[in-house]
Write a protein that holds these residues in place. Structure first.
Motif, PDB file in Angstrom:
ATOM      1  N   MET A  66      40.453  36.246  30.538  1.00  0.00           N
ATOM      2  CA  MET A  66      39.065  36.951  31.029  1.00  0.00           C
ATOM      3  C   MET A  66      38.041  35.653  31.567  1.00  0.00           C
ATOM      4  SD  MET A  66      38.121  40.197  28.749  1.00  0.00           S
ATOM      5  CE  MET A  66      37.896  39.062  27.242  1.00  0.00           C
ATOM      6  N   THR A  67      38.155  34.659  30.719  1.00  0.00           N
ATOM      7  CA  THR A  67      37.356  33.685  31.343  1.00  0.00           C
ATOM      8  C   THR A  67      37.739  32.972  32.702  1.00  0.00           C
ATOM      9  OG1 THR A  67      36.530  32.750  29.041  1.00  0.00           O
ATOM     10  CG2 THR A  67      36.182  31.200  30.846  1.00  0.00           C
ATOM     11  N   PHE A  68      39.103  32.888  32.895  1.00  0.00           N
ATOM     12  CA  PHE A  68      39.621  32.395  34.143  1.00  0.00           C
ATOM     13  C   PHE A  68      39.583  33.333  35.352  1.00  0.00           C
ATOM     14  CE2 PHE A  68      41.458  28.828  31.682  1.00  0.00           C
ATOM     15  CZ  PHE A  68      41.175  27.832  32.195  1.00  0.00           C
ATOM     16  N   ILE A  69      39.488  34.479  34.848  1.00  0.00           N
ATOM     17  CA  ILE A  69      39.484  35.560  35.893  1.00  0.00           C
ATOM     18  C   ILE A  69      37.787  35.362  36.508  1.00  0.00           C
ATOM     19  CG2 ILE A  69      38.695  38.019  36.092  1.00  0.00           C
ATOM     20  CD1 ILE A  69      41.057  38.753  34.597  1.00  0.00           C
ATOM     21  N   ARG A  70      36.711  35.183  35.436  1.00  0.00           N
ATOM     22  CA  ARG A  70      35.638  35.069  35.863  1.00  0.00           C
ATOM     23  C   ARG A  70      35.388  33.763  36.751  1.00  0.00           C
ATOM     24  NH1 ARG A  70      30.663  38.139  33.497  1.00  0.00           N
ATOM     25  NH2 ARG A  70      29.071  37.275  34.649  1.00  0.00           N
ATOM     26  N   LYS A  71      36.091  32.801  36.471  1.00  0.00           N
ATOM     27  CA  LYS A  71      35.887  31.491  37.115  1.00  0.00           C
ATOM     28  C   LYS A  71      36.599  31.596  38.378  1.00  0.00           C
ATOM     29  CE  LYS A  71      36.276  27.433  35.180  1.00  0.00           C
ATOM     30  NZ  LYS A  71      35.146  26.907  35.444  1.00  0.00           N
ATOM     31  N   THR A  72      37.545  32.346  38.646  1.00  0.00           N
ATOM     32  CA  THR A  72      38.076  32.728  39.938  1.00  0.00           C
ATOM     33  C   THR A  72      37.296  33.309  40.856  1.00  0.00           C
ATOM     34  OG1 THR A  72      40.179  33.055  38.887  1.00  0.00           O
ATOM     35  CG2 THR A  72      39.982  33.671  41.048  1.00  0.00           C
ATOM     36  N   HIS A  73      36.501  34.361  40.180  1.00  0.00           N
ATOM     37  CA  HIS A  73      35.409  34.714  41.335  1.00  0.00           C
ATOM     38  C   HIS A  73      34.233  33.882  41.339  1.00  0.00           C
ATOM     39  CE1 HIS A  73      36.816  38.871  41.869  1.00  0.00           C
ATOM     40  NE2 HIS A  73      37.296  39.028  40.547  1.00  0.00           N
ATOM     41  N   ASP A  74      33.956  33.005  40.530  1.00  0.00           N
ATOM     42  CA  ASP A  74      32.975  32.325  40.599  1.00  0.00           C
ATOM     43  C   ASP A  74      33.280  31.272  41.704  1.00  0.00           C
ATOM     44  OD1 ASP A  74      31.385  33.696  38.990  1.00  0.00           O
ATOM     45  OD2 ASP A  74      31.732  32.243  37.376  1.00  0.00           O
ATOM     46  N   THR A  75      34.485  30.952  41.684  1.00  0.00           N
ATOM     47  CA  THR A  75      34.765  30.039  42.837  1.00  0.00           C
ATOM     48  C   THR A  75      34.817  30.404  44.244  1.00  0.00           C
ATOM     49  OG1 THR A  75      36.171  28.525  41.012  1.00  0.00           O
ATOM     50  CG2 THR A  75      36.746  28.310  43.548  1.00  0.00           C
ATOM     51  N   GLU A  76      35.508  31.566  44.104  1.00  0.00           N
ATOM     52  CA  GLU A  76      35.622  32.302  45.528  1.00  0.00           C
ATOM     53  C   GLU A  76      36.056  33.814  45.086  1.00  0.00           C
ATOM     54  OE1 GLU A  76      38.453  32.696  49.442  1.00  0.00           O
ATOM     55  OE2 GLU A  76      38.416  30.763  48.332  1.00  0.00           O
ATOM     56  N   PRO A  77      35.020  34.675  45.807  1.00  0.00           N
ATOM     57  CA  PRO A  77      35.087  36.272  45.515  1.00  0.00           C
ATOM     58  C   PRO A  77      36.752  36.370  45.944  1.00  0.00           C
ATOM     59  CG  PRO A  77      33.014  35.755  46.477  1.00  0.00           C
ATOM     60  CD  PRO A  77      33.732  34.451  46.345  1.00  0.00           C
ATOM     61  N   THR A  78      37.438  37.030  44.998  1.00  0.00           N
ATOM     62  CA  THR A  78      38.942  37.310  45.410  1.00  0.00           C
ATOM     63  C   THR A  78      39.238  38.743  45.186  1.00  0.00           C
ATOM     64  OG1 THR A  78      39.417  35.190  44.442  1.00  0.00           O
ATOM     65  CG2 THR A  78      41.185  36.763  44.834  1.00  0.00           C
ATOM     66  N   SER A  79      39.838  39.336  46.239  1.00  0.00           N
ATOM     67  CA  SER A  79      40.095  40.693  46.450  1.00  0.00           C
ATOM     68  C   SER A  79      41.015  41.168  45.295  1.00  0.00           C
ATOM     69  CB  SER A  79      41.015  41.089  47.568  1.00  0.00           C
ATOM     70  OG  SER A  79      40.107  40.874  48.839  1.00  0.00           O
TER      71      SER A  79
ATOM     72  N   PHE B 194      51.540  44.669  43.077  1.00  0.00           N
ATOM     73  CA  PHE B 194      50.315  44.045  43.336  1.00  0.00           C
ATOM     74  C   PHE B 194      50.770  43.456  44.717  1.00  0.00           C
ATOM     75  CE2 PHE B 194      48.661  44.703  39.287  1.00  0.00           C
ATOM     76  CZ  PHE B 194      47.508  45.528  39.551  1.00  0.00           C
ATOM     77  N   THR B 195      51.872  42.935  44.934  1.00  0.00           N
ATOM     78  CA  THR B 195      52.058  42.030  46.100  1.00  0.00           C
ATOM     79  C   THR B 195      52.313  43.002  47.359  1.00  0.00           C
ATOM     80  OG1 THR B 195      53.281  40.449  45.070  1.00  0.00           O
ATOM     81  CG2 THR B 195      53.940  40.820  47.310  1.00  0.00           C
ATOM     82  N   ILE B 196      52.809  44.380  46.923  1.00  0.00           N
ATOM     83  CA  ILE B 196      52.877  45.261  47.823  1.00  0.00           C
ATOM     84  C   ILE B 196      51.926  45.855  48.568  1.00  0.00           C
ATOM     85  CG2 ILE B 196      53.854  47.663  48.632  1.00  0.00           C
ATOM     86  CD1 ILE B 196      56.287  47.020  46.633  1.00  0.00           C
ATOM     87  N   LEU B 197      50.786  46.023  47.454  1.00  0.00           N
ATOM     88  CA  LEU B 197      49.684  46.440  47.669  1.00  0.00           C
ATOM     89  C   LEU B 197      48.568  45.774  48.589  1.00  0.00           C
ATOM     90  CD1 LEU B 197      48.500  48.415  44.202  1.00  0.00           C
ATOM     91  CD2 LEU B 197      49.166  49.437  46.461  1.00  0.00           C
ATOM     92  N   ALA B 198      48.897  44.426  48.283  1.00  0.00           N
ATOM     93  CA  ALA B 198      47.937  43.504  48.791  1.00  0.00           C
ATOM     94  C   ALA B 198      48.506  43.235  50.382  1.00  0.00           C
ATOM     95  CB  ALA B 198      48.162  41.793  48.275  1.00  0.00           C
ATOM     96  N   LYS B 199      49.740  43.363  50.517  1.00  0.00           N
ATOM     97  CA  LYS B 199      50.318  43.408  51.813  1.00  0.00           C
ATOM     98  C   LYS B 199      49.803  44.559  52.732  1.00  0.00           C
ATOM     99  CE  LYS B 199      52.640  39.607  51.974  1.00  0.00           C
ATOM    100  NZ  LYS B 199      52.231  38.392  52.965  1.00  0.00           N
ATOM    101  N   LEU B 200      49.828  45.644  52.058  1.00  0.00           N
ATOM    102  CA  LEU B 200      49.608  47.150  52.671  1.00  0.00           C
ATOM    103  C   LEU B 200      48.126  47.095  53.030  1.00  0.00           C
ATOM    104  CD1 LEU B 200      51.653  49.717  50.849  1.00  0.00           C
ATOM    105  CD2 LEU B 200      51.844  48.944  52.952  1.00  0.00           C
ATOM    106  N   THR B 201      47.237  46.376  52.194  1.00  0.00           N
ATOM    107  CA  THR B 201      45.837  46.571  52.400  1.00  0.00           C
ATOM    108  C   THR B 201      45.345  45.320  53.186  1.00  0.00           C
ATOM    109  OG1 THR B 201      45.480  45.453  50.367  1.00  0.00           O
ATOM    110  CG2 THR B 201      45.277  47.856  50.364  1.00  0.00           C
ATOM    111  N   GLY B 202      46.179  44.444  53.648  1.00  0.00           N
ATOM    112  CA  GLY B 202      45.782  43.268  54.306  1.00  0.00           C
ATOM    113  C   GLY B 202      44.904  42.382  53.601  1.00  0.00           C
ATOM    114  N   GLN B 203      45.128  42.375  52.364  1.00  0.00           N
ATOM    115  CA  GLN B 203      44.333  41.282  51.589  1.00  0.00           C
ATOM    116  C   GLN B 203      44.923  39.841  51.407  1.00  0.00           C
ATOM    117  OE1 GLN B 203      43.333  42.820  47.668  1.00  0.00           O
ATOM    118  NE2 GLN B 203      42.269  44.670  48.446  1.00  0.00           N
TER     119      GLN B 203
END
Length: 310
Positions: free
Chosen positions: A166-179, A49-58
């Protein structure tokens, strides 16, 4: 447009759950400890996922709180995986995955305690049915399996950890939409960090794979089951309600039970099958979202006036 997005998220979640459940076959056949297996799975996925994030510029979210929530989701996912692995060793993939699916009731408890969501009578009934179903599954298992208690305890606790993740994934997106790639990078890092100490405490001597075949299976477990399966799940969860998420997660224990019975020759008798069906039905009931009282009252009066003045 929203309907199409919800439908694609539902399909993605089901596919992710089935692939996720197939990972139990790898866990059952690789001679690596449960905590170490969780570490390697998250470490491999973290690199990908680190490589994919770098390649896609996220990029990482700007909010520090969103980053913390992402890392916490990973820590709880690591605990979920490790406890699920321990349950697989004790009672097999099918029963352990079914116990892990009781996370829907932990999600309801989180909603009640943290978000002040009121529980319906139907949800309370479903909890009682689930407890009965688990008892039906467990009674024959306790009779011939000395590790059954440990398997049931770790399986149920893994469901609680999954609900928290799953709750913290939801809270992450609620705080700031994350790629998605960045989110999964944070989840992987949080899980790896959380597994380091328990791995050396509980799995010393069973941390490293022994053969090239085991190395290959671990790579598949981390790349396919974590990157593809959990990536689909993490992508789908923010696009659906928690209730629908819990319902669709039933596809995972169904697949695992069939695999356990047909491929691994796990003895599952009629009482246990009945208990499994009852538990899954209870999970379905528990995932139903009750209609608000105001909306039910409005629809009642709408039907009344329509009949009266027609």
């Amino acid at each position: 447009m929203a309907v199409t997005s919800s439908r694609s998220a539902s399909i993605g979640l089901v596919i992710g759950c089935i692939i996720f459940g197939l990972g139990s076959l790898i866990v059952a056949h690789v001679d690596v400890g449960g905590w170490a297996m969780a570490f390697w799975r998250l470490a491999i996925s973290g690199i990908i996922f680190t490589i994919l994030a770098k390649l896609t510029g996220q990029h990482l979210p700007r909010s520090r709180r969103a980053i913390i929530y992402g890392l916490l989701s990973g820590a709880f996912l690591g605990l979920d995986l490790a406890l699920w692995h321990e349950s697989i060793y004790a009672v097999g993939p099918g029963i352990s995955t079914l116990l892990n699916s009781l996370q829907i009731f932990f999600l309801a408890a989180i909603g009640f305690l943290y978000f002040a969501e009121r529980q319906s009578i139907l949800q309370l009934i479903s909890l009682c049915l689930a407890m009965l179903g688990v008892a039906m599954i467990g009674s024959p298992e306790f009779a011939h399996n000395t590790d059954a208690i440990w398997g049931f305890v770790t399986g149920i606790l893994s469901g609680a950890m999954l609900a928290a993740s799953m709750t913290f994934i939801r809270k992450t997106h609620d705080t700031e939409p994350t790629s998605i790639f960045v989110l999964m990078q944070l989840v992987s890092i949080g899980g790896v960090l959380a597994m380091i100490v328990p791995m050396f405490v509980f799995d010393m001597g069973h941390i490293l794979p022994n053969t090239w075949s085991e190395i290959g299976w671990i790579l598949i477990y981390g790349a396919v089951m974590q990157c593809l399966a959990w990536g689909l799940i993490a992508y789908s969860i923010p696009k659906m309600s928690l209730a629908l998420t819990g319902l669709l997660l039933l596809s995972e224990p169904v697949a695992a039970l069939i695999i356990d019975y047909s491929w691994l020759d796990k003895p599952i008798n009629t009482l246990q099958w009945s208990g499994a069906l009852l538990t899954m039905f209870a999970i379905y009931l528990g995932s139903l979202k009750p209609k608000p009282r105001a909306l039910r009252r409005y629809r009642f009066f709408a039907r009344f006036y329509k009949r009266k003045y027609k």
